[in-house]
Design a protein around this motif. Structure first.
Motif, PDB file in Angstrom:
ATOM      1  N   GLU A 180       0.841  -1.206   0.000  1.00  9.55           N
ATOM      2  CA  GLU A 180       0.000   0.000   0.000  1.00  9.55           C
ATOM      3  C   GLU A 180       0.875   1.255   0.000  1.00  9.55           C
ATOM      4  O   GLU A 180       0.762   2.121   0.870  1.00  9.55           O
ATOM      5  CB  GLU A 180      -0.934  -0.013   1.220  1.00  9.55           C
ATOM      6  N   VAL A 181       1.746   1.351  -0.994  1.00  6.74           N
ATOM      7  CA  VAL A 181       2.692   2.471  -1.076  1.00  6.74           C
ATOM      8  C   VAL A 181       2.232   3.463  -2.132  1.00  6.74           C
ATOM      9  O   VAL A 181       1.914   3.077  -3.269  1.00  6.74           O
ATOM     10  CB  VAL A 181       4.108   1.958  -1.407  1.00  6.74           C
ATOM     11  N   ASP A 182       2.208   4.743  -1.769  1.00 10.43           N
ATOM     12  CA  ASP A 182       1.852   5.782  -2.736  1.00 10.43           C
ATOM     13  C   ASP A 182       2.932   5.906  -3.809  1.00 10.43           C
ATOM     14  O   ASP A 182       4.111   5.642  -3.565  1.00 10.43           O
ATOM     15  CB  ASP A 182       1.677   7.121  -2.030  1.00 10.43           C
ATOM     16  N   ALA A 183       2.523   6.357  -4.983  1.00 10.03           N
ATOM     17  CA  ALA A 183       3.428   6.365  -6.136  1.00 10.03           C
ATOM     18  C   ALA A 183       4.653   7.244  -5.908  1.00 10.03           C
ATOM     19  O   ALA A 183       5.774   6.867  -6.278  1.00 10.03           O
ATOM     20  CB  ALA A 183       2.671   6.829  -7.382  1.00 10.03           C
ATOM     21  N   ASP A 184       4.482   8.419  -5.299  1.00 12.93           N
ATOM     22  CA  ASP A 184       5.633   9.300  -5.110  1.00 12.93           C
ATOM     23  C   ASP A 184       6.582   8.751  -4.063  1.00 12.93           C
ATOM     24  O   ASP A 184       7.806   8.932  -4.154  1.00 12.93           O
ATOM     25  CB  ASP A 184       5.204  10.734  -4.762  1.00 12.93           C
ATOM     26  N   VAL A 185       6.063   8.057  -3.063  1.00 14.57           N
ATOM     27  CA  VAL A 185       6.925   7.401  -2.079  1.00 14.57           C
ATOM     28  C   VAL A 185       7.678   6.253  -2.736  1.00 14.57           C
ATOM     29  O   VAL A 185       8.879   6.063  -2.492  1.00 14.57           O
ATOM     30  CB  VAL A 185       6.088   6.897  -0.890  1.00 14.57           C
ATOM     31  N   LEU A 186       7.000   5.498  -3.587  1.00 11.80           N
ATOM     32  CA  LEU A 186       7.655   4.380  -4.279  1.00 11.80           C
ATOM     33  C   LEU A 186       8.776   4.876  -5.178  1.00 11.80           C
ATOM     34  O   LEU A 186       9.837   4.249  -5.261  1.00 11.80           O
ATOM     35  CB  LEU A 186       6.619   3.598  -5.081  1.00 11.80           C
TER      36      LEU A 186
ATOM     37  N   CYS B  38       2.849   6.111   2.863  1.00 12.36           N
ATOM     38  CA  CYS B  38       1.953   7.068   2.213  1.00 12.36           C
ATOM     39  C   CYS B  38       2.567   8.459   2.218  1.00 12.36           C
ATOM     40  O   CYS B  38       3.391   8.787   3.070  1.00 12.36           O
ATOM     41  CB  CYS B  38       0.606   7.107   2.926  1.00 12.36           C
ATOM     42  N   ALA B  39       2.180   9.267   1.235  1.00 10.62           N
ATOM     43  CA  ALA B  39       2.509  10.684   1.299  1.00 10.62           C
ATOM     44  C   ALA B  39       1.906  11.242   2.579  1.00 10.62           C
ATOM     45  O   ALA B  39       0.811  10.844   2.986  1.00 10.62           O
ATOM     46  CB  ALA B  39       1.947  11.410   0.080  1.00 10.62           C
ATOM     47  N   LEU B  40       2.627  12.155   3.233  1.00 14.85           N
ATOM     48  CA  LEU B  40       2.204  12.587   4.557  1.00 14.85           C
ATOM     49  C   LEU B  40       0.813  13.209   4.527  1.00 14.85           C
ATOM     50  O   LEU B  40       0.582  14.210   3.846  1.00 14.85           O
ATOM     51  CB  LEU B  40       3.180  13.616   5.123  1.00 14.85           C
ATOM     52  N   PRO B  41      -0.122  12.650   5.292  1.00 16.34           N
ATOM     53  CA  PRO B  41      -1.438  13.274   5.396  1.00 16.34           C
ATOM     54  C   PRO B  41      -1.376  14.499   6.296  1.00 16.34           C
ATOM     55  O   PRO B  41      -0.370  14.748   6.977  1.00 16.34           O
ATOM     56  CB  PRO B  41      -2.292  12.166   6.023  1.00 16.34           C
ATOM     57  N   SER B  42      -2.427  15.238   6.314  1.00 15.05           N
ATOM     58  CA  SER B  42      -2.476  16.414   7.181  1.00 15.05           C
ATOM     59  C   SER B  42      -2.904  16.013   8.586  1.00 15.05           C
ATOM     60  O   SER B  42      -3.444  14.926   8.826  1.00 15.05           O
ATOM     61  CB  SER B  42      -3.450  17.447   6.622  1.00 15.05           C
ATOM     62  N   LEU B  43      -2.688  16.929   9.533  1.00 11.13           N
ATOM     63  CA  LEU B  43      -3.173  16.720  10.892  1.00 11.13           C
ATOM     64  C   LEU B  43      -4.700  16.591  10.898  1.00 11.13           C
ATOM     65  O   LEU B  43      -5.264  15.766  11.616  1.00 11.13           O
ATOM     66  CB  LEU B  43      -2.733  17.879  11.777  1.00 11.13           C
ATOM     67  N   ALA B  44      -5.362  17.389  10.079  1.00  8.19           N
ATOM     68  CA  ALA B  44      -6.824  17.324  10.020  1.00  8.19           C
ATOM     69  C   ALA B  44      -7.296  15.988   9.478  1.00  8.19           C
ATOM     70  O   ALA B  44      -8.273  15.402   9.964  1.00  8.19           O
ATOM     71  CB  ALA B  44      -7.369  18.467   9.170  1.00  8.19           C
ATOM     72  N   GLU B  45      -6.602  15.477   8.470  1.00  7.86           N
ATOM     73  CA  GLU B  45      -7.000  14.206   7.842  1.00  7.86           C
ATOM     74  C   GLU B  45      -6.803  12.999   8.748  1.00  7.86           C
ATOM     75  O   GLU B  45      -7.389  11.939   8.509  1.00  7.86           O
ATOM     76  CB  GLU B  45      -6.208  13.992   6.555  1.00  7.86           C
ATOM     77  N   THR B  46      -5.963  13.141   9.786  1.00  9.09           N
ATOM     78  CA  THR B  46      -5.697  12.017  10.691  1.00  9.09           C
ATOM     79  C   THR B  46      -6.184  12.285  12.111  1.00  9.09           C
ATOM     80  O   THR B  46      -5.776  11.596  13.047  1.00  9.09           O
ATOM     81  CB  THR B  46      -4.185  11.717  10.717  1.00  9.09           C
TER      82      THR B  46
ATOM     83  N   GLY C 126       5.638  18.110  -1.157  1.00  6.64           N
ATOM     84  CA  GLY C 126       6.765  18.804  -0.540  1.00  6.64           C
ATOM     85  C   GLY C 126       7.136  18.341   0.849  1.00  6.64           C
ATOM     86  O   GLY C 126       7.929  19.001   1.533  1.00  6.64           O
ATOM     87  N   ALA C 127       6.597  17.207   1.312  1.00  9.16           N
ATOM     88  CA  ALA C 127       6.945  16.671   2.621  1.00  9.16           C
ATOM     89  C   ALA C 127       7.974  15.558   2.481  1.00  9.16           C
ATOM     90  O   ALA C 127       8.002  14.853   1.472  1.00  9.16           O
ATOM     91  CB  ALA C 127       5.696  16.145   3.321  1.00  9.16           C
ATOM     92  N   PRO C 128       8.836  15.374   3.470  1.00 11.27           N
ATOM     93  CA  PRO C 128       9.913  14.392   3.359  1.00 11.27           C
ATOM     94  C   PRO C 128       9.417  12.955   3.247  1.00 11.27           C
ATOM     95  O   PRO C 128       8.327  12.600   3.705  1.00 11.27           O
ATOM     96  CB  PRO C 128      10.701  14.587   4.661  1.00 11.27           C
ATOM     97  N   VAL C 129      10.276  12.128   2.636  1.00 12.68           N
ATOM     98  CA  VAL C 129      10.068  10.684   2.530  1.00 12.68           C
ATOM     99  C   VAL C 129      11.264  10.011   3.188  1.00 12.68           C
ATOM    100  O   VAL C 129      12.406  10.470   3.047  1.00 12.68           O
ATOM    101  CB  VAL C 129       9.946  10.236   1.059  1.00 12.68           C
ATOM    102  N   GLY C 130      11.017   8.908   3.907  1.00 12.19           N
ATOM    103  CA  GLY C 130      12.098   8.213   4.595  1.00 12.19           C
ATOM    104  C   GLY C 130      12.325   6.809   4.066  1.00 12.19           C
ATOM    105  O   GLY C 130      11.378   6.104   3.710  1.00 12.19           O
ATOM    106  N   LEU C 131      13.584   6.407   4.024  1.00 11.01           N
ATOM    107  CA  LEU C 131      13.997   5.036   3.705  1.00 11.01           C
ATOM    108  C   LEU C 131      14.258   4.303   5.011  1.00 11.01           C
ATOM    109  O   LEU C 131      15.010   4.791   5.857  1.00 11.01           O
ATOM    110  CB  LEU C 131      15.272   5.050   2.855  1.00 11.01           C
TER     111      LEU C 131
END
Length: 478
Positions: free
Chosen positions: A279-285, A391-399, A440-445
């Motif tokens: 369940e990985v988003d395309a930009d994270v992949l 996943c691409a980072l969701p917002s505080l409101a979305e979570t 524009g939010a960071p992605v981690g390996l």
């Protein structure tokens, strides 16, 4: 002082290793480093909300004392004069320790955590306590009592939790290192979300004495820093048996920093074919696949690997963490249930319904499950590589799950999907910056290894950082 170290902002955004080396060469003072960090906190933390309490006077006094000791030529530790702040759940005698909660808002412990004592013995100084998820119990950084932390790269997006303030403080140049804790990803998640480096060691590698617990069987202590080399330098101080924590390992502590040679020739990196990429988003992949190319460029072989017993890992891990958390908070849940945020109560209440037989089964099966998982994974490869947050980072409101929105709950749970398995297994894992998502939010390996293979995990992370600059980028603060 060199021209590169002439501005306060330059000083505050050095890596820990750079700052310690500059101190050792006499290019900068502890007082200058501390003043630079405090100035950034005063200037920017109103917007980021990463600090719960700050003792500026004590920090400046300690920095001045560190400089005087250096001037006298006294024997100094490897972190001498480095200012730090830590997740507000590490006990320091007489200092505040809220654990991000209303219940412990006024708590002042009578003794000091072993890890804080070890940092101080190595010369580090503590400036204050950092914001966190209430009682370390969410992966996003929400906190209704002290306010939510804000992501310095993308305000409004989650910071990762539960060590939210630690991730923000390191990313924003408020602290050269910050202790976090990790029960389901709470070091690696804020490291990934805030674009810094975070290491969850093998579970028993570092003492947990004097640290507010969440789950006896899954809690880990570890550092958030700017680089893998920073982690290695700090681990040399933190790791090792502690008589005050009988669960801490007696394994010898290697020279972690000496292992950072940049050479990954012969290293086998496995990409799991189960769970972690489902369940990985395309930009994270995209960022993850780029990262694998960097590891290949350093000499590693990247291969697919099949994992065993993932259903057991996920099921038993959830039983253990939920049940133990419920037992730790049982008295408060009986006496002060209204002082917990709704989502904290919602996580604790199910723990009281878990039959003892299920909990005991989950504990007794831990060793066999680890052996089965390790045979399948580490019989074929040396390290596992996955996205830290899929996943691409969701917002505080979305979570925000306090309102009971099922979609918010799904997004909330997805954040820690890839980190949770390594807590039940007790394996070392690191998150390092590897790019940005489409917003524009960071992605981690995430890199994970065998028990007590922290040196190999950090070696691979350091090699990656030699050929990329994600770890050296700093957010532009208002």
């Amino acid at each position: 002082m060199s021209a590169a170290l002439s501005a306060a902002d330059d000083l505050a955004t050095l890596s820990l290793a750079e700052a310690a080396d500059a101190l050792a060469r006499g290019e900068v003072t502890s007082l200058a480093l501390t003043e630079a960090c405090l100035a950034r906190i005063r200037r920017h933390d109103k917007a980021l909300n990463s600090v719960i309490w700050l003792d500026e006077a004590a920090a400046l006094e300690a920095a001045g004392a560190a400089d005087r000791r250096r001037a006298r030529g006294e024997a100094l530790g490897p972190l001498h004069g480095i200012p730090m702040a830590h997740k507000d759940m590490y006990y320091q005698a007489g200092k505040p320790c809220s654990c991000g909660s209303a219940i412990r808002r006024d708590f002042r412990p009578a003794y000091t955590a072993t890890v804080i004592s070890r940092l101080e013995a190595a010369g580090a100084l503590t400036m204050g306590g950092l914001n966190m998820a209430e009682f370390a119990q969410n992966p996003t950084g929400h906190n209704r009592h002290f306010g939510d932390c804000q992501n310095p790269w993308a305000q409004g997006r989650i910071t990762g939790g539960s060590s939210s303030g630690s991730g923000v403080a390191v990313a924003a140049g408020f602290s050269f290192m910050a202790l976090g804790s990790d029960t389901g990803g709470s070091i690696r998640l804020p490291a990934s979300a805030c674009g810094v480096t975070g290491l969850k060691p093998t579970q028993t590698r570092i003492s947990r004495h004097g640290v507010m617990p969440l789950s006896f069987s899954c809690d880990n202590v570890g550092p958030l820093t700017r680089t893998a080399r920073d982690c290695a330098r700090v681990m040399a101080v933190l790791a090792g048996h502690d008589p005050k924590d009988p669960t801490s390992a007696r394994e010898p502590v290697p020279d972690y920093e000496a292992a950072l040679d940049g050479d990954l020739r012969g290293l086998r990196v496995g990409v799991p074919q189960e769970w972690f990429l489902e369940e990985v988003d395309a930009d994270v992949l995209r960022a993850f696949e780029m990262s694998l190319g960097v590891l290949r460029g350093r000499g590693a072989t990247v291969v697919p690997v099949r994992l065993a017993m993932m259903r057991e890992v996920l099921t038993y891990g959830a039983i253990v963490s939920r049940t133990e958390a419920a037992s730790i908070h049982a008295n408060w849940m009986r006496d002060r249930p209204g002082d917990f945020a709704a989502h904290i109560s919602g996580r604790l209440f199910p723990g009281y319904a878990v039959p003892a037989t299920y909990y005991l089964e989950a504990l007794s099966r831990r060793g066999p499950v680890l052996r089965g998982f390790a045979r399948a994974a580490f019989g074929a490869v040396d390290l596992l590589a996955t996205p830290a947050i899929p996943c691409a980072l969701p917002s505080l409101a979305e979570t925000d799950i306090d309102g009971g929105d099922p979609a918010a709950l799904q997004r909330f749970a997805a954040v820690s999907r890839n980190t949770r398995p390594f807590n039940y297994l007790g394996l070392p894992a690191i998150s390092i910056p590897c790019g940005f998502d489409d917003r524009g939010a960071p992605v981690g390996l995430q890199l994970a290894g065998r028990p007590f293979a922290e040196a190999r995990v950090m070696q691979a992370a350091d090699a990656f950082q030699r050929d990329t600059d994600w770890h050296s980028l700093r957010p532009k603060l208002a």
